[in-house]
Motif scaffolding. Structure first.
Motif, PDB file in Angstrom:
ATOM      1  N   GLY A  24       0.826  -1.204   0.000  1.00 17.72           N
ATOM      2  CA  GLY A  24       0.000   0.000   0.000  1.00 17.72           C
ATOM      3  C   GLY A  24       0.855   1.246   0.000  1.00 17.72           C
ATOM      4  O   GLY A  24       1.844   1.358  -0.732  1.00 17.72           O
ATOM      5  N   LEU A  25       0.501   2.195   0.849  1.00 18.32           N
ATOM      6  CA  LEU A  25       1.212   3.468   0.904  1.00 18.32           C
ATOM      7  C   LEU A  25       2.636   3.340   1.443  1.00 18.32           C
ATOM      8  O   LEU A  25       3.422   4.273   1.301  1.00 18.32           O
ATOM      9  N   MET A  26       2.963   2.210   2.056  1.00 16.44           N
ATOM     10  CA  MET A  26       4.325   2.052   2.560  1.00 16.44           C
ATOM     11  C   MET A  26       5.345   1.841   1.442  1.00 16.44           C
ATOM     12  O   MET A  26       6.547   1.813   1.693  1.00 16.44           O
ATOM     13  N   VAL A  27       4.875   1.692   0.222  1.00 17.82           N
ATOM     14  CA  VAL A  27       5.783   1.534  -0.913  1.00 17.82           C
ATOM     15  C   VAL A  27       5.931   2.893  -1.595  1.00 17.82           C
ATOM     16  O   VAL A  27       4.993   3.393  -2.214  1.00 17.82           O
ATOM     17  N   GLY A  28       7.106   3.506  -1.467  1.00 12.04           N
ATOM     18  CA  GLY A  28       7.356   4.772  -2.140  1.00 12.04           C
ATOM     19  C   GLY A  28       7.559   5.943  -1.197  1.00 12.04           C
ATOM     20  O   GLY A  28       7.562   5.800   0.034  1.00 12.04           O
ATOM     21  N   GLY A  29       7.690   7.111  -1.792  1.00 12.22           N
ATOM     22  CA  GLY A  29       8.044   8.307  -1.036  1.00 12.22           C
ATOM     23  C   GLY A  29       7.007   8.756  -0.041  1.00 12.22           C
ATOM     24  O   GLY A  29       7.331   9.440   0.935  1.00 12.22           O
ATOM     25  N   ALA A  30       5.730   8.383  -0.255  1.00 18.48           N
ATOM     26  CA  ALA A  30       4.652   8.805   0.643  1.00 18.48           C
ATOM     27  C   ALA A  30       4.423   7.820   1.784  1.00 18.48           C
ATOM     28  O   ALA A  30       3.389   7.859   2.441  1.00 18.48           O
ATOM     29  N   SER A  31       5.387   6.952   2.042  1.00 21.89           N
ATOM     30  CA  SER A  31       5.233   5.885   3.042  1.00 21.89           C
ATOM     31  C   SER A  31       4.965   6.410   4.448  1.00 21.89           C
ATOM     32  O   SER A  31       4.398   5.700   5.287  1.00 21.89           O
ATOM     33  N   VAL A  32       5.341   7.655   4.723  1.00 21.60           N
ATOM     34  CA  VAL A  32       5.123   8.235   6.052  1.00 21.60           C
ATOM     35  C   VAL A  32       3.626   8.328   6.371  1.00 21.60           C
ATOM     36  O   VAL A  32       3.243   8.403   7.535  1.00 21.60           O
ATOM     37  N   ASN A  33       2.764   8.292   5.359  1.00 16.68           N
ATOM     38  CA  ASN A  33       1.329   8.320   5.601  1.00 16.68           C
ATOM     39  C   ASN A  33       0.848   7.146   6.446  1.00 16.68           C
ATOM     40  O   ASN A  33      -0.203   7.250   7.083  1.00 16.68           O
ATOM     41  N   ASP A  34       1.568   6.051   6.441  1.00 19.70           N
ATOM     42  CA  ASP A  34       1.214   4.924   7.304  1.00 19.70           C
ATOM     43  C   ASP A  34       2.008   5.047   8.599  1.00 19.70           C
ATOM     44  O   ASP A  34       3.242   5.015   8.579  1.00 19.70           O
ATOM     45  N   PRO A  35       1.338   5.175   9.750  1.00 14.63           N
ATOM     46  CA  PRO A  35       2.071   5.341  11.011  1.00 14.63           C
ATOM     47  C   PRO A  35       3.054   4.217  11.322  1.00 14.63           C
ATOM     48  O   PRO A  35       3.976   4.412  12.116  1.00 14.63           O
ATOM     49  N   VAL A  36       2.890   3.056  10.674  1.00 14.45           N
ATOM     50  CA  VAL A  36       3.849   1.978  10.919  1.00 14.45           C
ATOM     51  C   VAL A  36       5.251   2.372  10.452  1.00 14.45           C
ATOM     52  O   VAL A  36       6.248   1.778  10.892  1.00 14.45           O
TER      53      VAL A  36
END
Length: 288
Positions: free
Chosen positions: A209-221
């Motif tokens: 999901g969002l953890m792949v790529g530059g926007a990965s910070v969107n996932d608190p994990v």
């Protein structure tokens, strides 16, 4: 006073609640999205021109250490009892283990669009809209374990392969190096697909999901993952007490990496701090 970062699996229900509430407050204030913007801005692959500070370079570890510390300071301005816990992905290895619980980070994304539907960060809960992204998606997504092409989280033995290397990094200081603790931990390997994703990188891919790529910070994990990565740098320095961040000096004018990597005593953007100053923060925090 030195504070402690704990294993997320040991947090009490109250500690879980306070950590989540602090994250939601930082998000509501608009501060969290600035962290997302910063990571996207500094997500520079070594195939592009210019300085690489955050990834595919020696400063991967000090850059994320400072980044993590800044988020932690924001959380502690909300609640001074909060620290960022770490997720030991060599032990908690399934989509049903911590931190994927309803009172922490919520669970996997649904099959249709990978949207996270449970926990405090689900879009439906109304507290975690994705406002800064590299696509037009507005909700948190995950694909834990990659359902269509399954992969496993890194093992303790694979992590040991990085920790046992006594040299911090080697020339050409990028994603292609086969020796050195930094890239063995960051996880750029030879080949294509899952065989090339190691340690840190494979965890990002496993979450999906969002953890792949530059926007990965969107996932608190992201923060729990990087706290565990940061812990490995601390463990590596204890195991190899004479080893230091490399390169000690900037690559020369005739070097292909000239002005592309941060040397030990150079200032690391976007902060006015050097890798040398971040090698030992034992007077700030410790790990349980």
């Amino acid at each position: 006073m030195v504070y402690t970062r704990k294993n997320v699996s040991t947090l009490t229900p109250t500690e879980r609640r306070r950590f989540v509430n602090a994250l939601l407050t930082v998000k509501r204030r608009g501060e969290y999205d600035e962290f997302v913007r910063t990571h996207i801005e500094y997500y520079t692959p070594d195939g592009e021109q210019g300085l690489r500070a955050a990834h595919m370079a020696p400063s991967f570890l000090p850059w994320h250490r400072k980044f993590l510390l800044e988020l932690e300071r924001a959380l502690r301005r909300v609640d001074a009892s909060v620290t960022v816990p770490y997720w030991d992905w060599t032990r908690d290895r399934t989509a049903r283990s911590v931190p994927w619980t309803a009172d922490l980070l919520g669970g996997n994304g649904r099959a249709s669009d990978r949207q996270v539907m449970t926990g405090p960060f689900a879009y439906g809960a109304g507290h975690w809209p994705v406002k800064v992204n590299v696509t037009d998606g507005h909700f948190l997504t995950r694909d834990l374990g990659r359902a269509r092409s399954p992969i496993q989280l890194p093992t303790a033995a694979e992590l040991e392969g990085a920790l046992s290397d006594p040299v911090y990094d080697v020339a050409p200081w990028d994603s292609t190096v086969g020796r050195g603790f930094r890239n063995k931990l960051e996880g750029w390997g030879a080949g294509r697909g899952s065989v090339s994703w190691r340690n840190h990188n494979r965890v990002h891919r496993w979450v999906g999901g969002l953890m792949v790529g530059g926007a990965s910070v969107n996932d608190p994990v992201f923060w729990l993952h990087h706290a565990f990565v940061d812990l490995q740098w601390t463990r590596w320095r204890r195991r190899h007490p004479g080893a230091r961040y490399l390169p000690a000096e900037p690559p020369g004018a005739g070097d292909a990496q000239h002005d592309r990597v941060v040397a030990r005593h150079e200032r690391m953007p976007p902060w006015d701090v050097t890798p040398h100053e971040l090698e030992d923060l034992s007077d700030v925090y410790r790990y349980e």
